[in-house]
Design a protein around this motif. Structure first.
Motif, PDB file in Angstrom:
ATOM      1  N   ASP A  38       0.852  -1.184   0.000  1.00 11.03           N
ATOM      2  CA  ASP A  38       0.000   0.000   0.000  1.00 11.03           C
ATOM      3  C   ASP A  38       0.891   1.238   0.000  1.00 11.03           C
ATOM      4  O   ASP A  38       1.731   1.398   0.881  1.00 11.03           O
ATOM      5  N   GLU A  39       0.715   2.112  -0.980  1.00 14.52           N
ATOM      6  CA  GLU A  39       1.513   3.340  -1.075  1.00 14.52           C
ATOM      7  C   GLU A  39       1.132   4.350   0.006  1.00 14.52           C
ATOM      8  O   GLU A  39       1.941   5.169   0.404  1.00 14.52           O
ATOM      9  N   ILE A  40      -0.112   4.290   0.470  1.00 16.94           N
ATOM     10  CA  ILE A  40      -0.593   5.285   1.425  1.00 16.94           C
ATOM     11  C   ILE A  40      -0.262   4.894   2.860  1.00 16.94           C
ATOM     12  O   ILE A  40       0.237   5.690   3.641  1.00 16.94           O
ATOM     13  N   GLN A  41      -0.544   3.635   3.221  1.00 15.33           N
ATOM     14  CA  GLN A  41      -0.293   3.162   4.591  1.00 15.33           C
ATOM     15  C   GLN A  41       0.922   2.238   4.571  1.00 15.33           C
ATOM     16  O   GLN A  41       0.798   1.046   4.296  1.00 15.33           O
ATOM     17  N   ALA A  42       2.070   2.796   4.879  1.00 17.20           N
ATOM     18  CA  ALA A  42       3.313   2.027   4.867  1.00 17.20           C
ATOM     19  C   ALA A  42       3.193   0.801   5.762  1.00 17.20           C
ATOM     20  O   ALA A  42       2.638   0.862   6.858  1.00 17.20           O
ATOM     21  N   GLY A  43       3.675  -0.335   5.263  1.00 13.51           N
ATOM     22  CA  GLY A  43       3.630  -1.583   6.021  1.00 13.51           C
ATOM     23  C   GLY A  43       2.379  -2.399   5.774  1.00 13.51           C
ATOM     24  O   GLY A  43       2.293  -3.535   6.216  1.00 13.51           O
ATOM     25  N   ASN A  44       1.399  -1.826   5.091  1.00 11.97           N
ATOM     26  CA  ASN A  44       0.165  -2.545   4.780  1.00 11.97           C
ATOM     27  C   ASN A  44       0.180  -3.031   3.331  1.00 11.97           C
ATOM     28  O   ASN A  44       0.894  -2.483   2.496  1.00 11.97           O
ATOM     29  N   TYR A  45      -0.652  -4.032   3.080  1.00 14.11           N
ATOM     30  CA  TYR A  45      -0.800  -4.595   1.739  1.00 14.11           C
ATOM     31  C   TYR A  45      -2.268  -4.634   1.382  1.00 14.11           C
ATOM     32  O   TYR A  45      -3.130  -4.593   2.248  1.00 14.11           O
ATOM     33  N   TYR A  46      -2.553  -4.725   0.093  1.00 10.63           N
ATOM     34  CA  TYR A  46      -3.902  -4.989  -0.365  1.00 10.63           C
ATOM     35  C   TYR A  46      -3.846  -6.123  -1.381  1.00 10.63           C
ATOM     36  O   TYR A  46      -2.787  -6.412  -1.955  1.00 10.63           O
ATOM     37  N   VAL A  47      -4.972  -6.797  -1.588  1.00 10.26           N
ATOM     38  CA  VAL A  47      -5.039  -7.912  -2.524  1.00 10.26           C
ATOM     39  C   VAL A  47      -5.194  -7.339  -3.927  1.00 10.26           C
ATOM     40  O   VAL A  47      -6.235  -6.782  -4.264  1.00 10.26           O
ATOM     41  N   GLN A  48      -4.158  -7.472  -4.722  1.00  9.78           N
ATOM     42  CA  GLN A  48      -4.205  -7.018  -6.105  1.00  9.78           C
ATOM     43  C   GLN A  48      -4.873  -8.072  -6.988  1.00  9.78           C
ATOM     44  O   GLN A  48      -5.584  -7.760  -7.924  1.00  9.78           O
ATOM     45  N   SER A  49      -4.628  -9.355  -6.648  1.00 11.98           N
ATOM     46  CA  SER A  49      -5.180 -10.463  -7.416  1.00 11.98           C
ATOM     47  C   SER A  49      -5.508 -11.614  -6.470  1.00 11.98           C
ATOM     48  O   SER A  49      -4.742 -11.903  -5.552  1.00 11.98           O
ATOM     49  N   ASP A  50      -6.655 -12.256  -6.722  1.00 14.68           N
ATOM     50  CA  ASP A  50      -7.121 -13.362  -5.893  1.00 14.68           C
ATOM     51  C   ASP A  50      -7.754 -14.389  -6.827  1.00 14.68           C
ATOM     52  O   ASP A  50      -8.704 -14.078  -7.539  1.00 14.68           O
ATOM     53  N   ASN A  51      -7.218 -15.594  -6.811  1.00 19.86           N
ATOM     54  CA  ASN A  51      -7.728 -16.667  -7.676  1.00 19.86           C
ATOM     55  C   ASN A  51      -8.009 -17.890  -6.813  1.00 19.86           C
ATOM     56  O   ASN A  51      -7.085 -18.540  -6.322  1.00 19.86           O
ATOM     57  N   PHE A  52      -9.301 -18.192  -6.611  1.00 23.51           N
ATOM     58  CA  PHE A  52      -9.744 -19.328  -5.808  1.00 23.51           C
ATOM     59  C   PHE A  52     -10.271 -20.410  -6.743  1.00 23.51           C
ATOM     60  O   PHE A  52     -11.004 -20.121  -7.686  1.00 23.51           O
ATOM     61  N   ARG A  53      -9.931 -21.680  -6.457  1.00 28.22           N
ATOM     62  CA  ARG A  53     -10.420 -22.769  -7.285  1.00 28.22           C
ATOM     63  C   ARG A  53     -10.610 -24.018  -6.431  1.00 28.22           C
ATOM     64  O   ARG A  53      -9.743 -24.404  -5.655  1.00 28.22           O
ATOM     65  N   PHE A  54     -11.804 -24.667  -6.579  1.00 26.01           N
ATOM     66  CA  PHE A  54     -11.981 -25.990  -5.996  1.00 26.01           C
ATOM     67  C   PHE A  54     -11.136 -26.949  -6.809  1.00 26.01           C
ATOM     68  O   PHE A  54     -11.063 -26.845  -8.036  1.00 26.01           O
ATOM     69  N   VAL A  55     -10.524 -27.906  -6.126  1.00 30.34           N
ATOM     70  CA  VAL A  55      -9.649 -28.877  -6.803  1.00 30.34           C
ATOM     71  C   VAL A  55     -10.404 -30.176  -6.989  1.00 30.34           C
ATOM     72  O   VAL A  55     -11.138 -30.607  -6.137  1.00 30.34           O
TER      73      VAL A  55
END
Length: 131
Positions: A114-131
């Motif tokens: 996260d550019e605004i809150q140093a030390g934080n992250y956000y989910v840019q990509s999320d791929n869920f799949r049943f196997v």
């Protein structure tokens, strides 16, 4: 701390928060995403946090069991504070509602610093799949 150590610590915290929230307080997950986040849930594409949050709200109560997760820093995604992106792979089982069977799943995240809150992250990509 080196990028690998930071990625490992951040991943451990993220996995605990994400699946704990998913099972007990799904409305908290929307804060992890941005409008630009790319989300694919078992073949269903969502654009942004709002649409994904609405979808999650319609799912039955869940219980996740994480078997294994792994991470890798993405140095090509280093921000101005020096934080790198993180690739996370998670495998486990999930049970929805009163369905008697657990289902195996695989989920891959790309976390961006996260550019605004140093030390934080956000989910840019999320791929869920049943196997």
């Amino acid at each position: 701390m080196d990028p690998v150590g930071i990625a490992e610590k951040s991943t451990e915290q993220f996995v605990q928060f994400f699946y704990g929230s998913y099972d007990k307080q799904r409305n908290a997950l929307g804060n992890l995403y941005r409008d630009s986040s790319a989300i694919l849930w078992n073949g269903n594409a969502f654009s942004g946090a709002q649409q994904y949050s609405e979808f999650l709200g319609r799912l039955p109560v869940s219980h996740h069991e994480i078997d294994v997760y792994d991470c890798h820093p993405i140095t090509a995604m280093t921000n101005t504070q020096g934080a790198t992106g993180i690739l996370i792979n998670v495998t486990g089982t999930v049970k929805y509602g009163d369905h008697p069977n657990k289902r195996t799943f695989s989920q891959t995240f790309i976390l961006a610093p996260d550019e605004i809150q140093a030390g934080n992250y956000y989910v840019q990509s999320d791929n869920f799949r049943f196997v």
